[in-house]
Design an enzyme around this catalytic site. Structure first.
Site, short mmCIF file in Angstrom:
data_model
loop_
_atom_site.label_atom_id
_atom_site.label_comp_id
_atom_site.label_asym_id
_atom_site.label_seq_id
_atom_site.Cartn_x
_atom_site.Cartn_y
_atom_site.Cartn_z
N GLY A 144 -0.66 0.95 15.99
CA GLY A 144 -0.99 -0.27 15.11
C GLY A 144 -2.36 -0.71 15.24
O GLY A 144 -2.76 -1.88 15.22
N GLY A 145 -3.18 0.19 15.72
CA GLY A 145 -4.55 -0.17 16.06
C GLY A 145 -5.58 -0.12 14.93
O GLY A 145 -6.67 -0.82 15.06
N GLY A 177 -4.33 -2.66 12.57
CA GLY A 177 -3.73 -3.73 12.16
C GLY A 177 -4.21 -5.08 12.39
O GLY A 177 -5.48 -5.01 13.24
N TYR A 178 -3.78 -6.11 12.38
CA TYR A 178 -4.42 -7.55 12.42
C TYR A 178 -4.96 -7.71 13.95
O TYR A 178 -6.06 -8.03 14.13
CB TYR A 178 -3.46 -8.58 11.91
CG TYR A 178 -4.03 -10.13 12.37
CD1 TYR A 178 -4.87 -10.57 11.54
CD2 TYR A 178 -3.72 -10.89 13.43
CE1 TYR A 178 -5.54 -12.06 11.84
CE2 TYR A 178 -4.12 -12.09 13.79
CZ TYR A 178 -5.04 -12.81 12.65
OH TYR A 178 -5.77 -13.67 13.10
N GLY A 186 -4.47 -5.21 16.55
CA GLY A 186 -4.60 -3.83 16.92
C GLY A 186 -6.06 -3.49 17.11
O GLY A 186 -6.51 -2.96 17.99
N ARG A 205 -2.15 6.34 10.23
CA ARG A 205 -1.65 7.05 9.25
C ARG A 205 -2.71 7.48 8.03
O ARG A 205 -3.71 6.81 8.08
CB ARG A 205 -0.66 5.91 8.40
CG ARG A 205 0.62 5.80 9.06
CD ARG A 205 1.53 4.87 8.30
NE ARG A 205 1.10 3.46 8.61
CZ ARG A 205 1.79 2.47 8.53
NH1 ARG A 205 3.30 2.59 8.49
NH2 ARG A 205 1.44 1.25 8.85
N LYS A 246 12.29 -7.90 19.65
CA LYS A 246 11.31 -7.90 20.80
C LYS A 246 11.93 -7.82 21.89
O LYS A 246 11.76 -7.03 22.97
CB LYS A 246 10.28 -9.10 20.94
CG LYS A 246 9.30 -9.04 19.68
CD LYS A 246 8.39 -10.47 19.61
CE LYS A 246 7.43 -10.49 18.81
NZ LYS A 246 6.58 -11.71 18.79
N ARG A 269 12.34 -4.98 25.01
CA ARG A 269 11.65 -5.14 26.39
C ARG A 269 12.86 -4.44 27.22
O ARG A 269 12.76 -3.94 28.11
CB ARG A 269 11.79 -6.48 26.79
CG ARG A 269 10.45 -7.04 26.14
CD ARG A 269 10.29 -8.69 26.69
NE ARG A 269 9.06 -9.08 26.17
CZ ARG A 269 8.23 -10.27 26.56
NH1 ARG A 269 9.04 -11.08 27.40
NH2 ARG A 269 7.48 -10.52 25.97
#
Lengths: 308, 308
Positions: free
Chosen positions: B11-12, B14-15, B17, B36, B133, B137
């Site tokens: 997700g690097g 992303g907002y 990331g 991607r 989430k 965890r």
């Protein structure tokens, strides 16, 4: 068509589900809503629960995650309608499992109630979030469960109450933000009408294993057309700010979840015109206002009149 | 602490990331981003991709749903940080599977980056959406994967840019909508600071199998305090509309997804004060500004200054 059925609504205390449950009861069907204990004891839900009871809806305590309760409720009915919200789309595999187990359900309508993902080309994150609906449709077909898939298009009241201007409590009187050039056509259907069409389709042999669209002709309008209609009604010209597509895409990229989700839906509907940029395939796609001309649907014009 | 590591950010682009990947590279770690093909060819992402490359980040083409690509990327690194967005929280089971398979990862930070669900009492739909989430965890612990869980609290830039007034492009100059009485304290951390703290924690033995909170003291403020600060800076008093809790809960009930999700998050943070209404348990909860006093975090005051 006049046959009465037994209908279970899952998510029947939710935003759309309550209208569906009440439309079912009004149509004379024996109607059940699977309802959580937490919903029953939630003060914010008390008026909804009261209204369901007043409509003669039977509340069955249970939960989509409580398999036993789901099977028990499913056994009681011929039709299952899911109106669960976006956070529970994926959980509908549990409804599919219960329907498979009981084997008595003659029609399942999963929670779609938006625009058709198979015809759309959405950006993220709506692609992932609503893409789950497509997976659920595939799973239903794979299991051989009789279905109707419902694309009701935009919730008219929810959108027109504020013209999709967030943090507003009423339609705009001074200025309005318009995504894209405002010319893409969208389709607006009042929530109660969505419910009425859905209940009609749920017991209609013509919609068996079909995709139902709600495209009432008077409510296929561009954002610009809606604004013009509104300006005429209030006798005032609004100040318009257009957000071009590339700028909107950039804002989506630069917004955290779930704001990017809101905006990516707006991109699909108001910029790309994903509700209207394709033709129906008559072999498996049917249209509600054609099937049910007896329904006098509420027009956008009438909805706006009430806000003047 | 000065040891350099090999860090994969999922997700690097992303907002959040992108900040994490760049903070990792700036800290001297060999940094990889799983990306991607569709992201690489997305014009709206080109400046992000360019920036990652300029920071020396290695882009590995792949996808969370492509197990082989995930395993290949995971094999390369000591640390995996997931910054996937809200629509992919559940998909992180796939990252867990890859980490289990390769066995070489010394630290996994899943995508949390909000407020702590274990301390919160959220209404729906945020309860379901962010509840995932908590399940992730649990799965990480159950698999015995070394972890740090990160609660970064509110994204300061995202919120302060508009004071959470949707459809606004700047902080308010005339009027502001405030949920609740405006007195609940929230915690604001600038996105770049979240990234810096996260990278420090990712290679810090003191945060191994701990929950990290980012509670920089100068940024623990109520909505009223922020508005007062802003009013002083712009030399003007805003017209304030308070939305009481029961009214907000009713609006949440009466709003379709995902608007109800936005509002239920606001309810948690700004009405219930879920970021600040508990004490940390020192046995397994640690605080970033205490662990890393060398980080000169950006204050809310400084962020507002830039908007005047």
């Amino acid at each position: 068509m006049a046959e009465k059925s037994r209908i279970l609504v899952i998510g029947g205390a939710g935003y759309l589900g309550k209208y569906i449950a009440e439309a079912s009861a009004k149509a004379g069907h024996r109607t059940f809503v699977l309802i959580r204990q937490s919903t029953l004891s939630n003060p914010a839900k008390s008026s909804v629960v009261e209204s369901l009871k007043n409509h003669g809806v039977s509340l069955i305590q249970g939960d989509i995650h409580d398999h036993e309760s789901l099977v028990k409720a499913t056994k009681e009915v011929d039709v299952v309608i899911s109106a669960v919200g976006g956070s529970q789309f994926a959980d509908q595999v549990k409804i599919i499992a219960a329907i498979k187990e009981t084997g008595n359900v003659k029609r399942f309508i999963p929670s779609d109630f938006g625009f058709d993902m198979d015809h759309a080309h959405p950006v993220e994150p709506v692609a992932s979030v609503f893409g789950v609906k497509t997976e659920i449709r595939r799973a239903i077909k794979a299991e051989g469960i009789p279905y109707t898939f419902v694309n009701c298009n935009a919730f008219a009241e929810a959108i027109l109450r504020t013209f999709a201007q967030e943090n507003a409590a009423a339609p705009p009187r001074d200025r309005v933000v318009i995504f894209g050039d405002g010319n893409a056509k969208a389709i607006f259907v009042k929530e109660e009408d969505i419910a009425v069409y859905t209940i009609k389709a749920a017991v209609d042999p013509r919609t068996l294993n079909k995709v139902l669209y709600m495209n009432p002709p008077a409510n296929i309008l561009s954002f610009n057309e809606i604004v013009a209609l509104w300006e005429k009604k209030i006798g005032k010209t609004l100040e318009k700010t257009y957000v071009p597509e590339d700028q909107l895409l950039k804002i989506i990229e630069e917004s955290p979840f779930p704001k990017n989700l809101m905006l990516s839906i707006a991109h699909c509907v108001f910029v790309k015109g994903e509700m209207t940029n394709f033709e129906l395939d008559a072999s498996f796609e049917v249209e509600a206002s054609e099937l049910y001309p007896e329904v006098k649907y509420t027009t956008v014009d009438e909805i706006l009149d009430r806000h003047v």
